[in-house]
Design a protein around this motif. Structure first.
Motif, PDB file in Angstrom:
ATOM      1  N   LYS A  68       0.860  -1.135   0.224  1.00 47.37           N
ATOM      2  CA  LYS A  68       0.117   0.072  -0.092  1.00 47.37           C
ATOM      3  C   LYS A  68       0.847   1.352   0.027  1.00 47.37           C
ATOM      4  CE  LYS A  68      -4.322  -1.629   2.307  1.00 47.37           C
ATOM      5  NZ  LYS A  68      -5.101  -1.346   3.327  1.00 47.37           N
ATOM      6  N   CYS A  75      -4.087  -0.007 -10.017  1.00 46.20           N
ATOM      7  CA  CYS A  75      -3.862   0.618  -8.781  1.00 46.20           C
ATOM      8  C   CYS A  75      -5.170   1.367  -8.530  1.00 46.20           C
ATOM      9  CB  CYS A  75      -2.653   1.467  -8.519  1.00 46.20           C
ATOM     10  SG  CYS A  75      -1.281   0.806  -9.445  1.00 46.20           S
ATOM     11  N   GLN A  82      -7.768   3.950  -2.029  1.00 45.60           N
ATOM     12  CA  GLN A  82      -8.770   3.536  -1.066  1.00 45.60           C
ATOM     13  C   GLN A  82      -9.295   4.626  -0.208  1.00 45.60           C
ATOM     14  OE1 GLN A  82      -9.342  -0.033  -0.734  1.00 45.60           O
ATOM     15  NE2 GLN A  82      -8.095   0.187  -2.557  1.00 45.60           N
ATOM     16  N   TRP A 130      -3.167   3.839  -1.631  1.00 50.05           N
ATOM     17  CA  TRP A 130      -3.188   3.235  -2.956  1.00 50.05           C
ATOM     18  C   TRP A 130      -2.841   1.638  -2.726  1.00 50.05           C
ATOM     19  CZ3 TRP A 130      -4.397   5.449  -7.517  1.00 50.05           C
ATOM     20  CH2 TRP A 130      -4.545   6.999  -7.558  1.00 50.05           C
ATOM     21  N   LEU A 131      -3.655   1.093  -3.237  1.00 48.91           N
ATOM     22  CA  LEU A 131      -3.628  -0.467  -3.399  1.00 48.91           C
ATOM     23  C   LEU A 131      -3.225  -1.091  -4.612  1.00 48.91           C
ATOM     24  CD1 LEU A 131      -3.899  -3.059  -1.300  1.00 48.91           C
ATOM     25  CD2 LEU A 131      -6.332  -3.054  -2.173  1.00 48.91           C
ATOM     26  N   GLU A 144      -2.573  -3.961  -7.523  1.00 45.44           N
ATOM     27  CA  GLU A 144      -3.051  -5.238  -8.121  1.00 45.44           C
ATOM     28  C   GLU A 144      -2.342  -5.723  -9.208  1.00 45.44           C
ATOM     29  OE1 GLU A 144      -7.286  -7.672  -9.117  1.00 45.44           O
ATOM     30  OE2 GLU A 144      -7.293  -5.766  -7.998  1.00 45.44           O
TER      31      GLU A 144
END
Length: 194
Positions: A32, A103, A106, A111-112, A114
């Motif tokens: 994150k 990205c 959230q 920022w998450l 994947e």
């Protein structure tokens, strides 16, 4: 977020550039990021270690970001000029690489990341100076170029001086020439040289 954690993982797991099946580097860490710049900087460093350059394919300022290989996509003939009638015979770097990272920001502001597709079409680069995005100069390097240009120092010596101060610099002579032109246009402020 620091890329040292990724470097340790790459060394500890004996990452082989030629064998990347099933290697989900971003997913290994569940990263994150606090800011978009931190996210981009870390991912660019991580994939540069592997021999790939990444670029932004799609984004909405503070909501999501789609990142792909800089060789992803296909050539688009915007002017609809047939290939045989073009004045310049050029080629494209794009080979439709399917690599993609998504990205999303959230609600808590982080920022998450994947990874959607981890495969690359091109072979990893041994020399990253072939990727335009890796040849970017920092603001202090641009200031140095401007000062050295005013002193009358030729571009090849400017480049060697920059490489002495930063051995990891990927810039080529064309980068120096382009920067000098941009600085000259900025100094003219819209006026012509005539």
């Amino acid at each position: 977020m620091d890329v040292d954690k990724a470097n340790e993982w790459l060394v500890g797991n004996s990452y082989d550039q030629n064998d990347q099946e099933g290697t989900n580097l971003v997913g290994q860490f569940g990263w994150k990021f606090q800011s978009r710049d931190e996210l981009l900087g870390t991912l660019r460093q991580l994939y540069s270690i592997q021999g790939y350059a990444i670029s932004i394919k799609n984004s909405k300022n503070n909501r999501y970001l789609t990142i792909g290989c800089d060789r992803g996509g296909c050539y688009r003939n915007k002017w609809k000029v047939p290939t045989e009638h073009r004045q310049r015979k050029t080629a494209t770097r794009l080979i439709n690489c399917p690599f993609e990272i998504r990205c999303k920001r959230q609600e808590d502001g982080f920022w998450l990341v994947e990874e959607k597709n981890n495969s690359h079409n091109p072979e990893p680069s041994s020399d990253m100076s072939g990727h335009p995005s890796c040849r970017r100069l920092s603001q202090e390097e641009i200031t140095t170029i401007e000062e050295m240009t005013r002193s009358g120092i030729p571009p090849r010596q400017i480049l060697s001086s920059l490489r002495q101060s930063n051995p990891k610099l990927q810039a080529i002579s064309r980068t120096i020439y382009n920067t000098k032109v941009k600085l000259r246009k900025g100094n003219l402020a819209g006026r012509t040289t005539f």
